[in-house]
Design a protein around this motif. Structure first.
Motif, PDB file in Angstrom:
ATOM      1  N   LYS A 286       2.849 -14.482  -7.167  1.00  0.00           N
ATOM      2  CA  LYS A 286       3.557 -13.243  -6.805  1.00  0.00           C
ATOM      3  C   LYS A 286       4.653 -13.480  -5.761  1.00  0.00           C
ATOM      4  O   LYS A 286       5.303 -12.529  -5.321  1.00  0.00           O
ATOM      5  N   ILE A 288       4.444 -14.187  -2.673  1.00  0.00           N
ATOM      6  CA  ILE A 288       4.110 -13.452  -1.438  1.00  0.00           C
ATOM      7  C   ILE A 288       3.938 -14.454  -0.313  1.00  0.00           C
ATOM      8  O   ILE A 288       3.253 -15.481  -0.466  1.00  0.00           O
ATOM      9  N   TYR A 320      -2.844  -7.307  -4.189  1.00  0.00           N
ATOM     10  CA  TYR A 320      -2.585  -6.485  -5.367  1.00  0.00           C
ATOM     11  C   TYR A 320      -1.503  -5.444  -5.109  1.00  0.00           C
ATOM     12  O   TYR A 320      -0.634  -5.213  -5.953  1.00  0.00           O
ATOM     13  N   TYR A 321      -1.524  -4.818  -3.927  1.00  0.00           N
ATOM     14  CA  TYR A 321      -0.583  -3.726  -3.659  1.00  0.00           C
ATOM     15  C   TYR A 321       0.704  -4.179  -2.973  1.00  0.00           C
ATOM     16  O   TYR A 321       1.541  -3.356  -2.626  1.00  0.00           O
ATOM     17  N   THR A 322       0.831  -5.478  -2.735  1.00  0.00           N
ATOM     18  CA  THR A 322       2.080  -5.998  -2.165  1.00  0.00           C
ATOM     19  C   THR A 322       2.981  -6.479  -3.291  1.00  0.00           C
ATOM     20  O   THR A 322       2.566  -7.292  -4.123  1.00  0.00           O
ATOM     21  N   PRO A 323       4.210  -6.004  -3.368  1.00  0.00           N
ATOM     22  CA  PRO A 323       5.110  -6.395  -4.463  1.00  0.00           C
ATOM     23  C   PRO A 323       5.588  -7.836  -4.316  1.00  0.00           C
ATOM     24  O   PRO A 323       5.360  -8.483  -3.284  1.00  0.00           O
ATOM     25  N   ILE A 324       6.256  -8.328  -5.357  1.00  0.00           N
ATOM     26  CA  ILE A 324       6.815  -9.676  -5.317  1.00  0.00           C
ATOM     27  C   ILE A 324       7.762  -9.818  -4.125  1.00  0.00           C
ATOM     28  O   ILE A 324       8.508  -8.900  -3.781  1.00  0.00           O
ATOM     29  N   GLY A 326       6.870  -9.932  -1.121  1.00  0.00           N
ATOM     30  CA  GLY A 326       6.352  -9.204   0.036  1.00  0.00           C
ATOM     31  C   GLY A 326       5.708 -10.144   1.044  1.00  0.00           C
ATOM     32  O   GLY A 326       5.667 -11.373   0.873  1.00  0.00           O
ATOM     33  N   GLY A 347       3.079  -3.363   1.259  1.00  0.00           N
ATOM     34  CA  GLY A 347       2.937  -2.825  -0.078  1.00  0.00           C
ATOM     35  C   GLY A 347       3.334  -1.373  -0.211  1.00  0.00           C
ATOM     36  O   GLY A 347       4.149  -0.842   0.570  1.00  0.00           O
ATOM     37  N   ILE A 348       2.731  -0.707  -1.209  1.00  0.00           N
ATOM     38  CA  ILE A 348       3.155   0.642  -1.562  1.00  0.00           C
ATOM     39  C   ILE A 348       2.678   1.688  -0.572  1.00  0.00           C
ATOM     40  O   ILE A 348       3.196   2.791  -0.532  1.00  0.00           O
ATOM     41  N   SER A 368      -2.250   3.817 -10.794  1.00  0.00           N
ATOM     42  CA  SER A 368      -2.123   2.362 -10.699  1.00  0.00           C
ATOM     43  C   SER A 368      -3.394   1.728 -10.180  1.00  0.00           C
ATOM     44  O   SER A 368      -3.723   0.598 -10.500  1.00  0.00           O
ATOM     45  N   LYS A 401       5.453   3.327   0.899  1.00  0.00           N
ATOM     46  CA  LYS A 401       6.554   2.398   0.627  1.00  0.00           C
ATOM     47  C   LYS A 401       6.844   1.445   1.783  1.00  0.00           C
ATOM     48  O   LYS A 401       7.833   0.719   1.763  1.00  0.00           O
TER      49      LYS A 401
END
Length: 413
Positions: A286, A288, A320-324, A326, A347-348, A368, A401
């Motif tokens: 990911k 990260i 899981y909740y951290t985007p690419i 991140g 993350g989100i 999600s 966000k």
């Protein structure tokens, strides 16, 4: 579990007692106000009667007010009363008794109250000559309110003591009633918990059989069609998810029991370093970046497997909740009486209205979450349960966000 039900009992009892105390206090205040008003009206009526008796014996003679008073001074003193006579211009011409008011004369403000020690109530009445039918002066009748205040103080003490006794008595009754009301709920919860534990335990064996057979089939795919392989992959995935769910349910059911933990000295810094090493492949996938900062010797007393599960669930959640591209921050700090572990992601985030719900079993804040790599929806419930078992605390700070931060405090060894 016992702690949870004790908290519910306490909240129910406290709510009941607060409502009862509020109702009794409002009732007592109403009684007090009505009684004080009646006492004041009675005092004014008595003063008017005394004043009317005094004016009946006054007359106009030789261009001046003549007072033929039949009231004995000792009677006025005995009743804590006084008389003060005024001419037509409001000049004081005679005072009788020890409780004469010091307030200036007023022909318009006929009822006056003088604050002080003691408090004095006064009533001013015009003196009318019956023969001449004209105003010839005034008389102001006053009385000390010391006896009235003592009566009100006794009433206040009586009402306060009555409220306290009523709350105490109701509290005892409330404890009995609350226990009776909670008993069937506890029994139902125990039966449900036992069923969950039994069902989870019994499901493990058939799931292991399914998993082993699927694994063998996938290992030797000779003669297997592509569509069959897809079906077996789906079965393997579902089996893995069900196995994880049963393990999570069994862990929570066992955590709800009152069995003491088998504790040993654990260095959380070592556990975190090992976990971070295990997650390197997933982090690279990911893209990260993980920032790890640990004080040495983060020693606590606890169950190694459970504390490792706690940290693993939080790291899983963060990844899981951290985007690419991140970032995840893991901090371990040693304080005087506790070890602080902070796991923060970019993350989100979580909506403010959902923060208090995230530790509920099977709760998911959005769609999600329901597809979290086959997650059971019990990860954070397990985290909360393990923290509680180890007499620690966990807090959550999050912004949509922007990311989420879990902070755990465990007693230091």
């Amino acid at each position: 579990m016992a702690l949870m039900f004790n908290k519910i009992r306490s909240r129910l009892l406290l709510s009941y007692l607060l409502i009862l105390a509020s109702i009794l206090s409002i009732f007592a205040l109403g009684v007090r106000l009505i009684f004080a008003h009646s006492l004041k009206e009675q005092t004014i009526a008595n003063l008017r009667a005394l004043g009317n008796g005094a004016t009946a014996n006054a007359e106009w003679e030789n261009n001046q007010l003549k007072i033929d008073n039949d009231f004995r001074l000792q009677d006025l003193d005995k009743n804590h009363q006084s008389l003060e006579w005024f001419d037509q211009q409001g000049n004081s011409i005679l005072k009788q008794g020890n409780f004469v008011m010091s307030l200036p004369f007023s022909s318009t403000d006929l009822i006056q109250t003088q604050n002080g020690n003691p408090k004095i109530q006064g009533v001013t009445l015009p003196v009318i000559d019956s023969d001449l039918d004209r105003l010839i002066g005034y008389v102001r009748v006053s009385q000390s309110l010391k006896d009235s205040e003592e009566t009100l103080n006794k009433l206040d003490r009586g009402l306060t003591i009555s409220i306290i006794l009523a709350v105490i008595t109701s509290g005892i009754g409330g404890i009995i009633l609350t226990n009776q009301a909670m008993k069937p709920i506890e029994e139902s919860f125990l039966r449900l918990k036992q069923f969950t534990a039994d069902a989870s335990h019994e499901l493990r064996n058939p799931l292991m059989v399914i998993d082993s057979n699927v694994t063998v089939s996938l290992k030797y795919p000779d003669g297997m069609r592509d569509s069959d392989r897809e079906s077996f992959d789906a079965i393997a995935s579902a089996t893995e998810q069900m196995t994880r769910l049963t393990e999570d349910l069994l862990l929570l059911a066992r955590s709800d029991t009152l069995k003491p933990l088998i504790k040993e000295k654990i260095d959380l810094a070592i556990i975190l370093k090992n976990l971070v090493q295990q997650y390197q492949v997933k982090l690279r996938e990911k893209k990260i970046h993980l920032n790890l900062e640990l004080d040495p010797f983060l020693l606590v007393l606890g169950d190694t497997l459970k504390l490792e599960r706690l940290l693993k669930n939080l790291i899983d959640n963060a990844i899981y909740y951290t985007p690419i591209l991140g970032i995840i921050y893991i901090r371990g700090k040693k304080h005087k009486s506790s070890i602080e572990i902070e796991i923060r992601d970019t993350g989100i985030g979580i909506a403010p209205e959902n923060i208090e719900k995230i530790f509920e079993r099977f709760w998911r804040g959005d769609t999600s979450r329901s597809h979290w790599s086959g997650g059971s929806g019990l990860g954070l419930s397990i985290v909360k349960s393990i923290v509680t078992e180890h007499k620690g605390t966990i807090t959550v700070n999050s912004q949509l966000k922007k990311g989420t931060c879990f902070t755990i405090f465990l007693p230091i060894h």
